[in-house]
Design an enzyme around this catalytic site. Structure first.
Site, short mmCIF file in Angstrom:
data_model
loop_
_atom_site.label_atom_id
_atom_site.label_comp_id
_atom_site.label_asym_id
_atom_site.label_seq_id
_atom_site.Cartn_x
_atom_site.Cartn_y
_atom_site.Cartn_z
N HIS A 161 -87.60 11.38 7.02
CA HIS A 161 -89.07 11.89 6.44
C HIS A 161 -89.15 12.20 5.38
CE1 HIS A 161 -89.76 13.77 11.18
NE2 HIS A 161 -90.34 12.22 11.17
N CYS A 248 -91.09 21.82 9.54
CA CYS A 248 -91.08 20.89 11.25
C CYS A 248 -91.67 21.55 12.16
CB CYS A 248 -89.98 20.47 11.46
SG CYS A 248 -89.11 19.67 10.28
#
Ligand code: CIR
Length: 253
Positions: A161, A248
């Site tokens: 990401h 996250c």
């Protein structure tokens, strides 16, 4: 400043979570302990933390960040890029309705993982990755524009990401590592460079003037202290085995 966070306990099924890390299987009981310490660290930053129960049907559901993009004006429910993760959004959507009167959503064929979105004031950098596609990124930009915010696209070539390799620490300070270092888009920031052998620690998180970083990355720790921040280390080794990091594990707003 942030007031709230949402987290979700890891389930035993986490051992079946998606990963390319090659670090072996996570130890569930250790992960539960680490998750509790993470929640304490968020509370120490002054956040009210909502802890959702684990959902064994979704091995990656502890990584709540990927299910939503939270802005000062609206919540955007994502459409996660990995098939096994799509259903994670339902519980999060229900929870966020308690806090947001403006709810938006990303629709197929658009896909977005929240880990690809970095907020810098009213502007949002959107990583185009294996999880976030052009259609999804364009939907995000349209939604942001509707609320007088903006977005721009950054290509992610190697990282899972965008936020696997960068973190905005407010005050124009940007933690940055690897493929993103050479990107001209980021030249305007004060760069806090993370050495390649500590790249995992580039996924750190600013919360109300404190920075949480993963435990065990001495150069990163020193660089962030040198930049003037008060830092707390949190051990998230078991989540690293699933390619997951500090950001996250929570949605902050
Ligand atoms: C996944 O591959 O989707 C999970 N195992 C890890 C997600 C990490 N999320 C993030 O970096 N925002």
């Amino acid at each position: 400043m942030f007031s709230n966070a949402i987290v979700r306990k890891p389930g035993r099924s986490m051992i079946e979570g998606l990963t390319n890390a090659n670090l072996g299987s996570p130890d569930y009981l250790k992960a539960v302990d680490q998750h509790e310490s993470y929640v304490c660290a968020l509370r120490d930053c002054g956040l009210k933390v909502t802890v959702l129960e684990a959902d064994e049907n979704f091995p990656d559901s502890t990584f709540v960040e990927d299910t939503a993009v939270l802005t000062p004006h609206c919540a955007i429910i994502t459409n996660p890029g990995a098939l096994s993760r799509k259903g994670e959004i339902n519980r999060i959507q229900k929870e966020l309705r308690e806090y947001y009167s403006h709810m938006e959503e990303i629709l197929s064929p658009g896909t977005v993982d929240g880990g690809d979105i970095m907020m810098v004031g009213n502007h949002f950098y959107i990583g185009l990755s294996n999880r976030t596609n052009v259609n999804g990124a364009e939907q995000i930009i349209r939604i942001l524009n509707k609320y007088d915010m903006s977005g721009s696209i950054i290509k992610v070539e190697k990282a899972l990401h965008l936020k696997s390799g960068i973190a905005y620490l407010e005050n124009n300070n940007l933690v940055i590592c690897g493929e993103f270092l050479a990107n001209p888009e980021f030249k305007k920031f004060n760069i806090i460079e993370i050495p390649e052998d500590e790249s995992y620690a580039a996924n750190c998180v600013w919360i109300n003037d404190k920075v949480l970083i993963p435990k065990g990355y001495p150069h990163t720790l020193q660089n962030i202290i040198n930049a003037g921040y008060s830092v707390a280390e949190v051990d998230v080794s078991e989540f690293r085995k699933l390619d997951g990091g500090l950001t996250c594990l929570s949605l902050r707003f």
